[in-house]
Design an enzyme around this catalytic site. Structure first.
Site, PDB file in Angstrom:
ATOM      1  N   VAL A 152       0.840  -1.208   0.000  1.00 30.77           N
ATOM      2  CA  VAL A 152       0.000   0.000   0.000  1.00 30.77           C
ATOM      3  C   VAL A 152       0.869   1.249   0.000  1.00 30.77           C
ATOM      4  O   VAL A 152       0.628   2.201  -0.761  1.00 30.77           O
ATOM      5  CB  VAL A 152      -0.967  -0.011   1.208  1.00 30.77           C
ATOM      6  CG1 VAL A 152      -1.715   1.315   1.302  1.00 30.77           C
ATOM      7  CG2 VAL A 152      -1.963  -1.157   1.092  1.00 30.77           C
ATOM      8  N   CYS A 153       1.897   1.254   0.833  1.00 33.64           N
ATOM      9  CA  CYS A 153       2.773   2.418   0.918  1.00 33.64           C
ATOM     10  C   CYS A 153       3.495   2.678  -0.393  1.00 33.64           C
ATOM     11  O   CYS A 153       3.715   3.834  -0.781  1.00 33.64           O
ATOM     12  CB  CYS A 153       3.778   2.242   2.051  1.00 33.64           C
ATOM     13  SG  CYS A 153       3.033   2.182   3.697  1.00 33.64           S
ATOM     14  N   THR A 154       3.858   1.627  -1.094  1.00 35.69           N
ATOM     15  CA  THR A 154       4.513   1.785  -2.390  1.00 35.69           C
ATOM     16  C   THR A 154       3.615   2.563  -3.349  1.00 35.69           C
ATOM     17  O   THR A 154       4.070   3.479  -4.049  1.00 35.69           O
ATOM     18  CB  THR A 154       4.869   0.406  -2.978  1.00 35.69           C
ATOM     19  OG1 THR A 154       5.784  -0.256  -2.089  1.00 35.69           O
ATOM     20  CG2 THR A 154       5.502   0.530  -4.349  1.00 35.69           C
TER      21      THR A 154
ATOM     22  N   LEU B  19       3.391   6.409  -2.096  1.00 34.47           N
ATOM     23  CA  LEU B  19       4.545   7.253  -2.373  1.00 34.47           C
ATOM     24  C   LEU B  19       4.604   7.625  -3.855  1.00 34.47           C
ATOM     25  O   LEU B  19       4.942   8.760  -4.207  1.00 34.47           O
ATOM     26  CB  LEU B  19       5.821   6.526  -1.947  1.00 34.47           C
ATOM     27  CG  LEU B  19       6.009   6.441  -0.424  1.00 34.47           C
ATOM     28  CD1 LEU B  19       7.017   5.354  -0.064  1.00 34.47           C
ATOM     29  CD2 LEU B  19       6.464   7.772   0.142  1.00 34.47           C
TER      30      LEU B  19
END
Length: 219
Positions: free
Chosen positions: A44-46, A49
């Site tokens: 999810v963070c990928t 960002l």
């Protein structure tokens, strides 16, 4: 005690993918968005960002700097950026803070003081609460805090919408109603008398004695 809106955003010095920064000095006279992540190489963070990288120009138009933080060292961030480009097509050109000693996560009360002194050996689940977004004004005060679960990607269009509202209402004695977006009618605050409302905004609509709506003032 957790950080609240209108608290001064804690200052700190940290290593980033663009060198050492002192946070308040880095913000300067403009606005900033600090958004945090529990671990590198998480799915999810990928996507987040990369999405933020694609929107960087929209933030710049609003005089807003963006900076990310993840509970891992800067050397790991450098490797992660290639995955972000592969997944989203966007290159991260804003700084990413390395928080391998958990200092910033604890300073912003996203992790408890007893969380330890190192990111080593910690899983994303251990850092699940490091999922907050902070909008910080030129006065270095917190204007917005949003915290997301790890399984729900952030809506950065909403963050832009809120920044538009905050910047507008900082200049004019107005508030924005539910689901407001640029160009929609706004609410005249109670601090403005009916007489002053006519002078400031021209015509307005009285929906209720305490709810008066008018056209959005120009910047």
């Amino acid at each position: 005690m957790s950080l609240r809106i209108n608290d001064v955003a804690p200052d700190f010095t940290a290593e980033t993918t663009q060198g050492t920064i002192k946070f308040h000095d880095w913000i300067g006279d403009g606005w900033a968005v600090l958004f945090s992540h529990p671990k590198n190489f998480t799915p999810v963070c990928t996507t987040e960002l990369g999405t933020m990288a694609g929107l960087e120009g929209d933030f710049k138009k609003r005089n807003v700097k963006i900076i990310g933080i993840s509970v891992d060292p800067v050397s790991s961030h450098d490797k992660w950026q290639a995955d972000i480009k592969t997944a989203t097509g966007h290159t991260v050109s804003y700084p990413l803070i390395g928080d391998k000693d958990l200092h910033v996560a604890k300073l912003y009360e996203m992790l408890p003081g007893g969380a330890g002194e190192s990111s080593e050996g910690r899983t994303p689940a251990d850092n699940a609460t490091v999922r907050s977004v902070y909008v910080i004004g030129p006065d270095k005060k917190i204007k917005l805090v949003l915290t997301y679960p790890m399984t729900t990607g952030r809506n950065f269009d909403e963050i832009l919408r809120v920044i538009d509202s905050i910047q507008l209402t900082a200049k004019h004695q107005v508030a924005t109603p539910a689901n407001w977006k640029q160009g929609d009618d706004v609410i005249i605050t109670a601090a403005v008398s009916n007489e002053d409302a006519i002078k400031r905004f021209g015509a307005y609509e009285t929906v209720l004695p305490y709810l008066r709506k008018t056209k959005q003032p120009s910047a």
